[in-house]
Scaffold this motif. Sequence first.
Motif, PDB file in Angstrom:
ATOM      1  N   SER A 142       0.827  -1.209   0.000  1.00  0.00           N
ATOM      2  CA  SER A 142       0.000   0.000   0.000  1.00  0.00           C
ATOM      3  C   SER A 142       0.862   1.260   0.000  1.00  0.00           C
ATOM      4  N   LEU A 143       1.913   1.259   0.819  1.00  0.00           N
ATOM      5  CA  LEU A 143       2.802   2.420   0.888  1.00  0.00           C
ATOM      6  C   LEU A 143       3.529   2.627  -0.434  1.00  0.00           C
ATOM      7  N   LYS A 199       4.580   5.461  -5.377  1.00  0.00           N
ATOM      8  CA  LYS A 199       4.617   5.531  -6.843  1.00  0.00           C
ATOM      9  C   LYS A 199       3.839   6.751  -7.333  1.00  0.00           C
ATOM     10  N   TYR A 200       2.670   6.973  -6.747  1.00  0.00           N
ATOM     11  CA  TYR A 200       1.863   8.138  -7.124  1.00  0.00           C
ATOM     12  C   TYR A 200       2.610   9.431  -6.804  1.00  0.00           C
ATOM     13  N   LEU A 201       3.243   9.481  -5.632  1.00  0.00           N
ATOM     14  CA  LEU A 201       4.032  10.652  -5.247  1.00  0.00           C
ATOM     15  C   LEU A 201       5.163  10.887  -6.242  1.00  0.00           C
ATOM     16  N   MET A 206      11.554   7.874   4.811  1.00  0.00           N
ATOM     17  CA  MET A 206      11.318   9.080   5.598  1.00  0.00           C
ATOM     18  C   MET A 206      12.541   9.999   5.606  1.00  0.00           C
ATOM     19  N   MET A 207      13.728   9.442   5.374  1.00  0.00           N
ATOM     20  CA  MET A 207      14.923  10.274   5.250  1.00  0.00           C
ATOM     21  C   MET A 207      14.813  11.165   4.010  1.00  0.00           C
ATOM     22  N   ALA A 223       4.571   6.919   7.921  1.00  0.00           N
ATOM     23  CA  ALA A 223       5.054   6.906   6.539  1.00  0.00           C
ATOM     24  C   ALA A 223       3.909   7.142   5.559  1.00  0.00           C
ATOM     25  N   ASP A 224       2.782   6.519   5.821  1.00  0.00           N
ATOM     26  CA  ASP A 224       1.611   6.672   4.953  1.00  0.00           C
ATOM     27  C   ASP A 224       1.143   8.124   4.921  1.00  0.00           C
ATOM     28  N   GLU A 225       1.066   8.752   6.094  1.00  0.00           N
ATOM     29  CA  GLU A 225       0.626  10.153   6.182  1.00  0.00           C
ATOM     30  C   GLU A 225       1.574  11.079   5.430  1.00  0.00           C
TER      31      GLU A 225
END
Length: 436
Positions: free
Chosen positions: A127-128, A133-135, A247-248, A336-338
């Motif tokens: 899911s992440l 990928k969209y990001l 996240m880095m 991470a999801d947020e």
Amino acid sequence: MKLWDKDGVGVNELIEDFTVGDDYLLDIGLIPYDVKCSIAHAAMLNKAGIISDGESEAIESAFKKLLCKYDNGDFVIKKSDEDCHTAIENFLVAEINDIGKKIHTGRSRNDQVLAAFRLYMVDKIQSLCNKGKYLTESILDFAYKHKTVLMPGYTHMQKAMLSSVGLWAVSFAESFIDDIEHLMYIMGAISKSPMGSAAGYGTSLDLDRDFAAKKAGFASLQVNVLYAQNSRIKYDLLVIDALKQMMMTANKLASDMMLFTTSEFGYFSLPSGFTTGSSIMPQKKNYDLFEIMRGKSSSLNAASNQIFSIGNNLVSGYNREFQLSKKVIMDSFKTADEVVTLLAYVFENIKVEENGLSAAVTEELVATDKAYDLVKKGMPFRDAYKLAAEGIKYGEVIIGTKGLVKNRISIGSISNLGIELLKKRLDCIWEVSTKI
């Protein structure tokens, strides 16, 4: 009824509160994965001749009913249940009586929670990565749209060389692609079934563990039954460190946005709805989202240390401390999801302040290019370097930026960002992940 209760004596309330903690609340999120593994376990028992075809069908039917209750928000795990595994088995017994009592044959809660939590992590990684990928695609679209807008490049936080908005943005796109690829690798590495390993030492039953692994949807089987337990914190740490890498990237992007949206720079801005204000200073517009993003991203460093500390110095086999890693992992996935979701929204709304960027693109940014211009005429680089430095010292107009942009055609440079190449790489990673 607790699965381990033999004499009805029960456990001291203080002890139960301490040992159960909020695990029974967290386990609501594991129910679909536990049910999936339990259906596969029942099929394995049926294949071994331990339960009949009719009993296997009754168990699967009861599980489907349980999932309906779960989907409707009607399935409750009580603290006295301790976890979802107990609540699920109690439901099964209530629904199909003695048949339900057979589901725990050849299993322990040790391998039960391990199997469910691994499927949970695999699902959350997938899911992440979808959102990542969209990001990444949003960043690449943004980069293409603004590929000709020049901006200063920095080293040591000082103006250094000519860059562009496109070059800056693509650097993050490629970083996120690396992060996605790494997460996909970790997803494959942890998608190993511990089913049938029971408490960590197997059983005397002839169970087809490989059959159960495939039935539950794992990529492969974890062979050694003891290593199934010993690998729990190790695999948790693999996941948390992969999240930390993503996240880095987000942290650096947030730091850049904090800097480049200040009035001193004024390179980018976002709509007012992205900002907060001050209770005392009426003029303030604060990009709090990037500050919170940096803080939340950094919290994964602490999470990594916490997971490592939980698993360090433990002897082989199941240890109750394993339970403590669950919340850390779940919270880290949520963070991470947020962050990834929010960043995609940011790139869909960034305004590039071309006036501010144009004013910042000053002559010293092309000093190195002046040196290279002299090199092309046959001058040794070190001599050209010194002449270019003298030109900057005395404020000479060195060279126009327009021609320089056209000259930078090597892959990954201002005039050749490699966007299509990165899109192909992202698609290739996706094809591999679907096979996993």
